[in-house]
Enzyme design. Sequence first.
Site, mmCIF file in Angstrom:
data_model
loop_
_atom_site.group_PDB
_atom_site.id
_atom_site.type_symbol
_atom_site.label_atom_id
_atom_site.label_comp_id
_atom_site.label_asym_id
_atom_site.label_seq_id
_atom_site.Cartn_x
_atom_site.Cartn_y
_atom_site.Cartn_z
ATOM 1 N N LYS A 150 15.127 51.576 38.693
ATOM 2 C CA LYS A 150 15.064 50.933 37.378
ATOM 3 C C LYS A 150 15.082 49.411 37.531
ATOM 4 O O LYS A 150 15.932 48.870 38.240
ATOM 5 C CB LYS A 150 16.279 51.399 36.559
ATOM 6 C CG LYS A 150 16.014 51.439 35.072
ATOM 7 C CD LYS A 150 17.115 52.227 34.377
ATOM 8 C CE LYS A 150 17.216 51.861 32.915
ATOM 9 N NZ LYS A 150 18.319 52.550 32.252
ATOM 10 N N SER A 193 20.835 46.869 24.175
ATOM 11 C CA SER A 193 20.516 45.987 25.304
ATOM 12 C C SER A 193 19.033 45.618 25.255
ATOM 13 O O SER A 193 18.654 44.497 25.595
ATOM 14 C CB SER A 193 20.838 46.676 26.625
ATOM 15 O OG SER A 193 22.218 46.974 26.685
ATOM 16 N N HIS A 243 28.710 47.752 22.694
ATOM 17 C CA HIS A 243 29.461 48.404 23.780
ATOM 18 C C HIS A 243 30.936 47.993 23.712
ATOM 19 O O HIS A 243 31.840 48.811 23.881
ATOM 20 C CB HIS A 243 28.910 47.978 25.150
ATOM 21 C CG HIS A 243 27.491 48.396 25.418
ATOM 22 N ND1 HIS A 243 26.523 47.535 25.859
ATOM 23 C CD2 HIS A 243 26.880 49.613 25.307
ATOM 24 C CE1 HIS A 243 25.377 48.195 26.029
ATOM 25 N NE2 HIS A 243 25.568 49.443 25.687
ATOM 26 N N ARG A 282 24.672 55.446 17.783
ATOM 27 C CA ARG A 282 24.176 54.537 16.747
ATOM 28 C C ARG A 282 23.454 55.266 15.642
ATOM 29 O O ARG A 282 23.576 54.934 14.481
ATOM 30 C CB ARG A 282 23.210 53.517 17.370
ATOM 31 C CG ARG A 282 23.899 52.425 18.119
ATOM 32 C CD ARG A 282 22.948 51.740 19.049
ATOM 33 N NE ARG A 282 22.558 52.649 20.115
ATOM 34 C CZ ARG A 282 21.917 52.295 21.206
ATOM 35 N NH1 ARG A 282 21.554 51.041 21.374
ATOM 36 N NH2 ARG A 282 21.619 53.168 22.131
HETATM 37 P P1 ADP Z 1 22.306 54.229 28.751
HETATM 38 O O1 ADP Z 1 21.272 53.547 29.609
HETATM 39 O O2 ADP Z 1 23.078 55.306 29.455
HETATM 40 O O3 ADP Z 1 21.849 54.644 27.364
HETATM 41 P P2 ADP Z 1 23.497 51.889 27.578
HETATM 42 O O4 ADP Z 1 23.956 50.773 28.432
HETATM 43 O O5 ADP Z 1 22.254 51.640 26.782
HETATM 44 O O6 ADP Z 1 23.368 53.108 28.557
HETATM 45 O O7 ADP Z 1 24.629 52.375 26.576
HETATM 46 C C1 ADP Z 1 25.832 52.978 26.977
HETATM 47 C C2 ADP Z 1 26.495 53.662 25.791
HETATM 48 O O8 ADP Z 1 26.740 52.731 24.754
HETATM 49 C C3 ADP Z 1 25.637 54.758 25.152
HETATM 50 O O9 ADP Z 1 26.490 55.801 24.726
HETATM 51 C C4 ADP Z 1 25.025 54.078 23.967
HETATM 52 O O10 ADP Z 1 24.682 54.998 22.936
HETATM 53 C C5 ADP Z 1 26.183 53.197 23.538
HETATM 54 N N1 ADP Z 1 25.756 52.048 22.739
HETATM 55 C C6 ADP Z 1 24.787 51.170 23.017
HETATM 56 N N2 ADP Z 1 24.665 50.232 22.048
HETATM 57 C C7 ADP Z 1 25.614 50.544 21.117
HETATM 58 C C8 ADP Z 1 25.987 49.992 19.847
HETATM 59 N N3 ADP Z 1 25.360 48.927 19.341
HETATM 60 N N4 ADP Z 1 27.009 50.581 19.180
HETATM 61 C C9 ADP Z 1 27.630 51.670 19.700
HETATM 62 N N5 ADP Z 1 27.316 52.254 20.857
HETATM 63 C C10 ADP Z 1 26.315 51.705 21.570
#
Ligand code: ADP
Length: 150
Positions: free
Chosen positions: A41, A127, A17, A90
């Site tokens: 959630k 995450s 992120h 990703r």
């Molecule tokens: P959500 O629950 O909306 O998927 P996340 O907190 O998992 O939210 O992720 C928010 C954003 O960050 C999403 O666009 C996700 O694809 C992106 N993201 C998560 N992990 C990575 C990573 N390792 N590299 C690039 N983008 C990421």
Amino acid sequence: MKRAIFPGSFDPFTIGHYSVVKRGLALFDEIVIGIGVNQAKKNLFPLEKRIDIIRQAFKDEPRVKIKAYTSLTIDFAREEDAAFILRGLRSVSDFEYEHTVADANQKLSGVETIILFTEAQYSFISSTVVRDLIAYGKDISAFLPPDVKI
Ligand code: ADP
């Protein structure tokens, strides 16, 4: 002022992120990291802790703001006066979902989604992986943004 929101659950905010936001700062004047709060959630990290981690990561970056929101993401974008939604991608499995949501958001509100591909070295970081490692008592510091303590 070119402003984007970066919405997500961030349970927790990872180095993946962090990389997307850092790189997004080359495209936008300001990025509002929006923590979507969904009562239904179950999160591992309480909201305050999720905010604290992001605050530590961007303590020297005034162009990054952090907010929690409960509304629809496009309504949050409107409230923040942001014409863009920033997201990270990703893999192909992320693509279908991001494409559908981006399309709906564009049609419903005119807000454009800008997607940055993950840096290759972070493509496996999520995450969920971080939470799994915590459950087994593993050190996760390498998966968090630099200089963040949890
Ligand atoms: P959500 O629950 O909306 O998927 P996340 O907190 O998992 O939210 O992720 C928010 C954003 O960050 C999403 O666009 C996700 O694809 C992106 N993201 C998560 N992990 C990575 C990573 N390792 N590299 C690039 N983008 C990421």
